[in-house]
Design a protein around this motif. Structure first.
Motif, PDB file in Angstrom:
ATOM      1  N   SER A   6     -25.020 -32.103  10.189  1.00 13.78           N
ATOM      2  CA  SER A   6     -23.729 -31.664   9.665  1.00 13.78           C
ATOM      3  C   SER A   6     -23.797 -31.556   8.147  1.00 13.78           C
ATOM      4  CB  SER A   6     -22.628 -32.654  10.064  1.00 13.78           C
ATOM      5  OG  SER A   6     -21.403 -32.324   9.435  1.00 13.78           O
ATOM      6  N   GLU A  19     -10.583 -30.718  17.619  1.00 11.70           N
ATOM      7  CA  GLU A  19      -9.821 -30.760  16.380  1.00 11.70           C
ATOM      8  C   GLU A  19      -8.360 -30.445  16.660  1.00 11.70           C
ATOM      9  OE1 GLU A  19     -11.672 -28.067  13.710  1.00 11.70           O
ATOM     10  OE2 GLU A  19     -13.584 -29.139  13.650  1.00 11.70           O
ATOM     11  N   LEU A  36     -20.437 -27.159   8.465  1.00 14.16           N
ATOM     12  CA  LEU A  36     -21.415 -26.525   9.338  1.00 14.16           C
ATOM     13  C   LEU A  36     -22.046 -27.566  10.249  1.00 14.16           C
ATOM     14  CD1 LEU A  36     -23.305 -24.339   6.686  1.00 14.16           C
ATOM     15  CD2 LEU A  36     -21.289 -23.716   8.025  1.00 14.16           C
ATOM     16  N   PHE A  37     -22.304 -27.198  11.507  1.00 17.80           N
ATOM     17  CA  PHE A  37     -22.971 -28.082  12.461  1.00 17.80           C
ATOM     18  C   PHE A  37     -24.142 -27.328  13.103  1.00 17.80           C
ATOM     19  CE2 PHE A  37     -18.518 -29.441  12.477  1.00 17.80           C
ATOM     20  CZ  PHE A  37     -18.647 -30.808  12.226  1.00 17.80           C
ATOM     21  N   ASP A  95     -16.683 -22.439  29.427  1.00 21.84           N
ATOM     22  CA  ASP A  95     -17.612 -21.507  28.787  1.00 21.84           C
ATOM     23  C   ASP A  95     -16.862 -20.220  28.452  1.00 21.84           C
ATOM     24  OD1 ASP A  95     -19.864 -20.314  27.807  1.00 21.84           O
ATOM     25  OD2 ASP A  95     -20.744 -19.872  29.761  1.00 21.84           O
ATOM     26  N   PHE A 117     -27.081 -25.303  19.482  1.00 21.79           N
ATOM     27  CA  PHE A 117     -25.767 -24.782  19.121  1.00 21.79           C
ATOM     28  C   PHE A 117     -25.575 -24.808  17.612  1.00 21.79           C
ATOM     29  CE2 PHE A 117     -25.128 -29.310  19.848  1.00 21.79           C
ATOM     30  CZ  PHE A 117     -24.352 -29.712  18.762  1.00 21.79           C
ATOM     31  N   PHE A 118     -24.737 -23.881  17.138  1.00 23.25           N
ATOM     32  CA  PHE A 118     -24.384 -23.775  15.736  1.00 23.25           C
ATOM     33  C   PHE A 118     -22.878 -23.551  15.658  1.00 23.25           C
ATOM     34  CE2 PHE A 118     -23.618 -21.104  11.943  1.00 23.25           C
ATOM     35  CZ  PHE A 118     -23.984 -22.030  10.970  1.00 23.25           C
ATOM     36  N   LYS A 119     -22.220 -24.272  14.772  1.00 23.74           N
ATOM     37  CA  LYS A 119     -20.770 -24.194  14.664  1.00 23.74           C
ATOM     38  C   LYS A 119     -20.347 -24.196  13.211  1.00 23.74           C
ATOM     39  CE  LYS A 119     -16.561 -26.806  15.838  1.00 23.74           C
ATOM     40  NZ  LYS A 119     -16.011 -28.003  16.510  1.00 23.74           N
ATOM     41  N   VAL A 120     -19.338 -23.383  12.899  1.00 23.25           N
ATOM     42  CA  VAL A 120     -18.740 -23.348  11.571  1.00 23.25           C
ATOM     43  C   VAL A 120     -17.266 -23.690  11.723  1.00 23.25           C
ATOM     44  CG1 VAL A 120     -18.215 -21.965   9.540  1.00 23.25           C
ATOM     45  CG2 VAL A 120     -20.351 -21.585  10.777  1.00 23.25           C
ATOM     46  N   GLY A 121     -16.800 -24.669  10.974  1.00 21.94           N
ATOM     47  CA  GLY A 121     -15.395 -25.042  10.976  1.00 21.94           C
ATOM     48  C   GLY A 121     -14.764 -24.747   9.629  1.00 21.94           C
ATOM     49  N   TRP A 174     -14.026 -15.692  24.929  1.00 23.83           N
ATOM     50  CA  TRP A 174     -13.329 -15.701  23.653  1.00 23.83           C
ATOM     51  C   TRP A 174     -12.163 -16.685  23.742  1.00 23.83           C
ATOM     52  CZ3 TRP A 174      -8.183 -14.663  23.813  1.00 23.83           C
ATOM     53  CH2 TRP A 174      -7.706 -13.944  24.923  1.00 23.83           C
ATOM     54  N   THR A 188     -14.719 -26.414   4.623  1.00 29.75           N
ATOM     55  CA  THR A 188     -15.738 -25.749   5.420  1.00 29.75           C
ATOM     56  C   THR A 188     -16.854 -26.722   5.784  1.00 29.75           C
ATOM     57  OG1 THR A 188     -15.295 -23.726   4.175  1.00 29.75           O
ATOM     58  CG2 THR A 188     -17.263 -23.752   5.569  1.00 29.75           C
TER      59      THR A 188
END
Length: 423
Positions: A377, A1, A386-387, A20, A414-418, A23, A384
């Motif tokens: 998705s 992004e 979510l993936f 990897d 995997f889990f992702k929040v944008g 942070w 907002t």
């Protein structure tokens, strides 16, 4: 992004070099004429690799310990009227790691509009690099800090009846961009093309015909020719959104202390979209190339068909296949790669996607690979999303005296929040 904030003419920023991270922090934004992109990350030792580039043979090196990554990009819009859209920019990238490893890149770039059609892109980068002793010895690199430069200048004229472009690229043997993707250095490259456009009128079976000539020549910094391409091509856009291009190409390639001359190829591309439901494409290539594994001339046949189907408002399917065959004195090698991509859109907020890839390499034994990826998705609101995803790899391999056909080698969830802030 936000990758456009870090894009420059030379590919000096490639975010997948952060493999990897423990942070990371990224900030991108634009206020008026000013745009800025910043990210920092502390990358773990898993998968930390760098490219050791050269003109002929580039290689990977593996870094021990964690690596600190930092990138700063600033761009300002300049110009007005016919020169509106011009920009000036600065870039800094840095990587620091254990064993005295470091790589810094800094430079300037510009994009200038010289009126309605003509544009200039230019960038100059300088780098300072130090490899850990083990990597420097293994790769034949300097044990001390060394530097280098990268230069790109491009002039483009996309006219209505005539279009042409010239490009010059100079990458010093000591130039390194470890935060980007520049796998080849020690080159002085000049390329250009000229193209004539012919437009169809009422009653014609075509809307546009283009005839062009493309050429590229690459030398190393000793003046030795390493690559040369001359390509004569023509294409036509016809009914049903169809497109056909045929090109005849002559290559010269230096590899393994041998200059291969007069490698001739014929390529053809055909696309058609007869309706909003289907899109079909076919690429073919026949001729001669260099078999780099065996360092000899080989006959090549390449075929890549693909099709995309939009079944109603919810289902989108795309299937691609690639066949590549090399015939040389030492035998034949053939690779088949197939991919299926399926998307089901529940509504404007939610979809699921599946990607399935299968590779078969012959005549090698146990050379099959299957990759699967599933993604869900859901967009909670315009800011907002979510993936949720899953992927795995399966390979054919030999385990003792037993052949395993497409056994699972790894899998991941995997889990992702944008979330997008509006300032």
């Amino acid at each position: 992004e936000g990758v456009d904030f870090f894009a420059t003419p030379l590919n000096a920023v490639f975010t997948r070099t952060v493999a990897d991270p423990k942070w990371g922090l990224k900030l991108t934004g634009k206020e008026g004429k000013n745009a800025i992109g910043v990210f920092v990350a502390d990358d773990t030792e898993d998968g930390n690799t760098i490219i050791v580039p050269a003109n002929q043979v580039s290689s990977f090196a593996f870094l021990e310990g964690s690596v600190q990554n930092s990138v700063l990009r600033y761009r300002r819009d300049v110009g007005s009227g016919s020169t509106a859209g011009s920009t000036l920019g600065v870039l800094y990238t840095g990587r620091e790691g254990e064993g005295d490893y470091s790589n810094q890149v800094y430079g300037l770039d510009t994009f200038l509009r010289l009126g309605t059609n003509d544009t200039i892109r230019a960038q100059y980068l300088a780098s300072d690099t130090r490899y850990p002793r083990e990597i420097a010895l293994a790769a034949g690199q300097s044990l001390d800090t060394f530097d280098g430069y990268g230069l790109l200048v491009d002039y483009d004229h996309p006219g209505r009846d005539w279009g042409w472009s010239v490009n010059y690229r100079d990458l010093d043997p000591g130039f390194r961009a470890d935060s980007g993707f520049i796998p080849r250095v020690d080159i002085r490259q000049a390329e250009g093309f000229a193209e004539r456009h012919i437009y169809g009128g009422d009653g014609d079976r075509f809307s546009q015909i283009n005839l062009g000539l493309y050429s590229r020549r690459v030398e190393d910094h000793t003046g030795r020719l390493t690559d040369e391409v001359v390509d004569l091509y023509g294409n036509i856009a016809g009914p049903l959104q169809s497109f056909l291009e045929i090109s005849v190409e002559s290559d010269r390639i230096f590899f393994g202390n041998t200059l291969y001359d007069d490698l001739r190829n014929v390529e053809a591309v055909f696309n058609i979209q007869p309706s909003g439901v289907a899109y079909l494409s076919l690429y073919t290539k026949v001729g001669e190339t260099v078999d780099f594994e065996r360092n000899e001339v080989a006959d090549i046949v390449e075929v890549r068909p693909s099709a995309e189907l939009k079944l109603g408002r919810h289902v989108n399917a795309r299937i691609d296949h690639s066949l590549r065959r090399l015939d040389a004195d030492d035998g034949r090698v053939e690779a088949n790669l197939s991919q299926l991509r399926l998307i089901y859109n529940f509504n404007v907020r939610m979809f699921v996607r599946g990607i399935f890839q299968y590779l078969d390499l012959a005549p090698q034994q146990s050379a099959e690979h299957l990759f699967t990826q599933l993604l869900f998705s859901y967009k909670l609101n315009p800011q907002t999303v979510l993936f949720l995803g899953y992927s795995d790899d399966r390979d054919s391999f030999q385990e003792g005296f037993r052949n395993v056909n497409l056994g699972q080698t790894d899998r991941s969830f995997f889990f992702k929040v944008g979330y997008a802030w509006v300032l």
